[in-house]
Design a protein around this motif. Structure first.
Motif, PDB file in Angstrom:
ATOM      1  N   ASP A 178      -3.696   1.606  -3.513  1.00 38.74           N
ATOM      2  CA  ASP A 178      -3.177   2.963  -3.385  1.00 38.74           C
ATOM      3  C   ASP A 178      -1.726   3.032  -3.859  1.00 38.74           C
ATOM      4  O   ASP A 178      -0.825   3.463  -3.133  1.00 38.74           O
ATOM      5  CB  ASP A 178      -3.301   3.441  -1.939  1.00 38.74           C
ATOM      6  CG  ASP A 178      -3.082   4.937  -1.793  1.00 38.74           C
ATOM      7  OD1 ASP A 178      -3.222   5.654  -2.804  1.00 38.74           O
ATOM      8  OD2 ASP A 178      -2.755   5.390  -0.688  1.00 38.74           O
ATOM      9  N   VAL A 179      -1.511   2.607  -5.089  1.00 33.47           N
ATOM     10  CA  VAL A 179      -0.169   2.504  -5.654  1.00 33.47           C
ATOM     11  C   VAL A 179      -0.099   3.292  -6.958  1.00 33.47           C
ATOM     12  O   VAL A 179      -1.032   3.272  -7.762  1.00 33.47           O
ATOM     13  CB  VAL A 179       0.198   1.023  -5.894  1.00 33.47           C
ATOM     14  CG1 VAL A 179       1.434   0.891  -6.763  1.00 33.47           C
ATOM     15  CG2 VAL A 179       0.419   0.313  -4.561  1.00 33.47           C
ATOM     16  N   ASP A 180       1.035   3.976  -7.157  1.00 33.90           N
ATOM     17  CA  ASP A 180       1.282   4.707  -8.391  1.00 33.90           C
ATOM     18  C   ASP A 180       2.308   3.976  -9.229  1.00 33.90           C
ATOM     19  O   ASP A 180       3.397   3.635  -8.750  1.00 33.90           O
ATOM     20  CB  ASP A 180       1.765   6.120  -8.084  1.00 33.90           C
ATOM     21  CG  ASP A 180       0.620   7.008  -7.659  1.00 33.90           C
ATOM     22  OD1 ASP A 180      -0.014   7.600  -8.543  1.00 33.90           O
ATOM     23  OD2 ASP A 180       0.341   7.085  -6.454  1.00 33.90           O
ATOM     24  N   VAL A 181       1.963   3.753 -10.476  1.00 33.53           N
ATOM     25  CA  VAL A 181       2.760   2.964 -11.402  1.00 33.53           C
ATOM     26  C   VAL A 181       3.081   3.845 -12.604  1.00 33.53           C
ATOM     27  O   VAL A 181       2.180   4.390 -13.234  1.00 33.53           O
ATOM     28  CB  VAL A 181       1.964   1.718 -11.851  1.00 33.53           C
ATOM     29  CG1 VAL A 181       2.735   0.939 -12.896  1.00 33.53           C
ATOM     30  CG2 VAL A 181       1.618   0.841 -10.661  1.00 33.53           C
ATOM     31  N   THR A 233       0.834  -1.196   0.000  1.00 28.99           N
ATOM     32  CA  THR A 233       0.000   0.000   0.000  1.00 28.99           C
ATOM     33  C   THR A 233       0.873   1.252   0.000  1.00 28.99           C
ATOM     34  O   THR A 233       1.976   1.259   0.560  1.00 28.99           O
ATOM     35  CB  THR A 233      -0.917   0.059   1.241  1.00 28.99           C
ATOM     36  OG1 THR A 233      -0.129   0.022   2.431  1.00 28.99           O
ATOM     37  CG2 THR A 233      -1.889  -1.103   1.257  1.00 28.99           C
ATOM     38  N   GLY A 234       0.372   2.310  -0.625  1.00 31.68           N
ATOM     39  CA  GLY A 234       1.061   3.600  -0.606  1.00 31.68           C
ATOM     40  C   GLY A 234       2.416   3.576  -1.274  1.00 31.68           C
ATOM     41  O   GLY A 234       3.289   4.380  -0.925  1.00 31.68           O
ATOM     42  N   PHE A 235       2.597   2.706  -2.249  1.00 31.37           N
ATOM     43  CA  PHE A 235       3.895   2.511  -2.888  1.00 31.37           C
ATOM     44  C   PHE A 235       3.905   3.201  -4.246  1.00 31.37           C
ATOM     45  O   PHE A 235       2.866   3.467  -4.842  1.00 31.37           O
ATOM     46  CB  PHE A 235       4.138   1.010  -3.057  1.00 31.37           C
ATOM     47  CG  PHE A 235       5.562   0.622  -3.335  1.00 31.37           C
ATOM     48  CD1 PHE A 235       6.497   0.605  -2.314  1.00 31.37           C
ATOM     49  CD2 PHE A 235       5.967   0.235  -4.603  1.00 31.37           C
ATOM     50  CE1 PHE A 235       7.813   0.230  -2.548  1.00 31.37           C
ATOM     51  CE2 PHE A 235       7.266  -0.145  -4.854  1.00 31.37           C
ATOM     52  CZ  PHE A 235       8.191  -0.143  -3.830  1.00 31.37           C
ATOM     53  N   GLN A 236       5.110   3.487  -4.755  1.00 28.80           N
ATOM     54  CA  GLN A 236       5.254   4.011  -6.109  1.00 28.80           C
ATOM     55  C   GLN A 236       6.369   3.264  -6.830  1.00 28.80           C
ATOM     56  O   GLN A 236       7.379   2.907  -6.229  1.00 28.80           O
ATOM     57  CB  GLN A 236       5.524   5.512  -6.096  1.00 28.80           C
ATOM     58  CG  GLN A 236       6.705   5.955  -5.250  1.00 28.80           C
ATOM     59  CD  GLN A 236       6.845   7.463  -5.206  1.00 28.80           C
ATOM     60  OE1 GLN A 236       7.369   8.070  -6.123  1.00 28.80           O
ATOM     61  NE2 GLN A 236       6.384   8.068  -4.115  1.00 28.80           N
TER      62      GLN A 236
END
Length: 274
Positions: free
Chosen positions: A201-204, A172-175
């Motif tokens: 909740d991750v940005d890729v 969670t909360g990772f990019q």
């Protein structure tokens, strides 16, 4: 072990209030910035931290209990410093069952990153240039839980998180940016398990191949929500790929991708592209 014939291979946005609370809890320094969220929502992303100092690691550091790295950069040196993709490299950190590693920057060379022997937590850990893998989860108990909260990874030529063991992995909360696969359930380990994966909740950021890869024949599941994919208007990054895994070391067979309600659990609204 890896998802292929190789036995072991080598932001952003949550709501401002939630992010600020998280940053305060983690003791992050550095600025944050705003980007335009989907559906008119303004989202905030943590800036990559500036390491407080750089520390060479010549032999694997064993961690039990909680280790707070104070946002120091740790990088491989000596036997851990070749920077290659060879199989079977040692990790920079080896976490015992129940260990917590937080506020750490993994620099280059990164060797085989972090190994978790059982239940573990990685909190606010950043990989500047992923080595063989960023982290490998190896617990043998179906009750093992692996938790990755915050942090990010760049430049993973193959996988970021290699899930070789049993249990449940939550990210969670990772990019992540410039990568092959964010999470891969081992496709050809000699001992196989049912694995449960939750990514939220991750940005890729492209380029990349897939967010999650799972083995349906072992009962794996992947639940995805709030996945924000950037720089991929053609939608080449697949959120969830299904495979038939094996325990022989052979190349696993890809059988499909996309939500199916049984193994790849998400809906179109859980994935946004920008």
């Amino acid at each position: 072990m890896t998802s292929s014939a190789r036995p072991h291979s080598r932001r952003r946005p949550t709501r401002r209030r939630a992010l600020l609370g998280t940053l305060a809890a983690l003791g992050l320094t550095g600025s944050t910035f705003l980007v335009s969220g989907m559906a008119g929502t303004a989202d905030a992303a943590a800036a990559w931290p500036t390491p407080t100092r750089s520390v060479p690691v010549t032999a694997t550091k064993a961690v039990s209990g909680t280790y707070d790295g104070g946002l120091q950069r740790f990088y491989g040196s000596g036997d851990l410093g070749d920077g290659g993709q060879d199989e079977g490299q040692d990790p920079l950190f080896n976490l015992a069952d129940g260990a917590v590693l937080k506020n750490v920057v993994i620099g280059a060379p990164a060797a085989d990153g972090i190994h978790c022997a059982g239940t573990c937590t990685l909190q606010n850990v950043w990989w500047e240039d992923v080595g063989e893998d960023a982290a490998t989860f190896k617990g043998k108990s179906s009750s093992a839980t692996y938790t990755v909260t915050g942090g990010g990874a760049k430049s993973a030529s193959d996988k970021v998180f290699q899930f070789n063991g049993a249990g449940k992995l939550t990210v969670t909360g990772f990019q992540v940016s410039n990568f092959g696969k964010l999470v891969r359930s081992c496709g050809n380990c000699s001992t196989q398990y049912k694995r449960t994966i939750v990514v939220s909740d991750v940005d890729v950021t492209a380029p990349g191949k897939s967010v999650v890869g799972i083995n349906t024949n072992y009962g794996d599941t992947a639940t995805l929500s709030k996945i924000r994919i950037h720089g991929d208007s053609s939608k080449k990054i697949k959120p969830c790929i299904r495979y038939t895994g094996n325990n022989t070391g052979a190349e696993p067979i890809e059988t499909g991708s996309g939500p199916d309600g049984t193994y790849c659990k998400y809906t179109a609204s859980d994935i946004t592209y920008s």
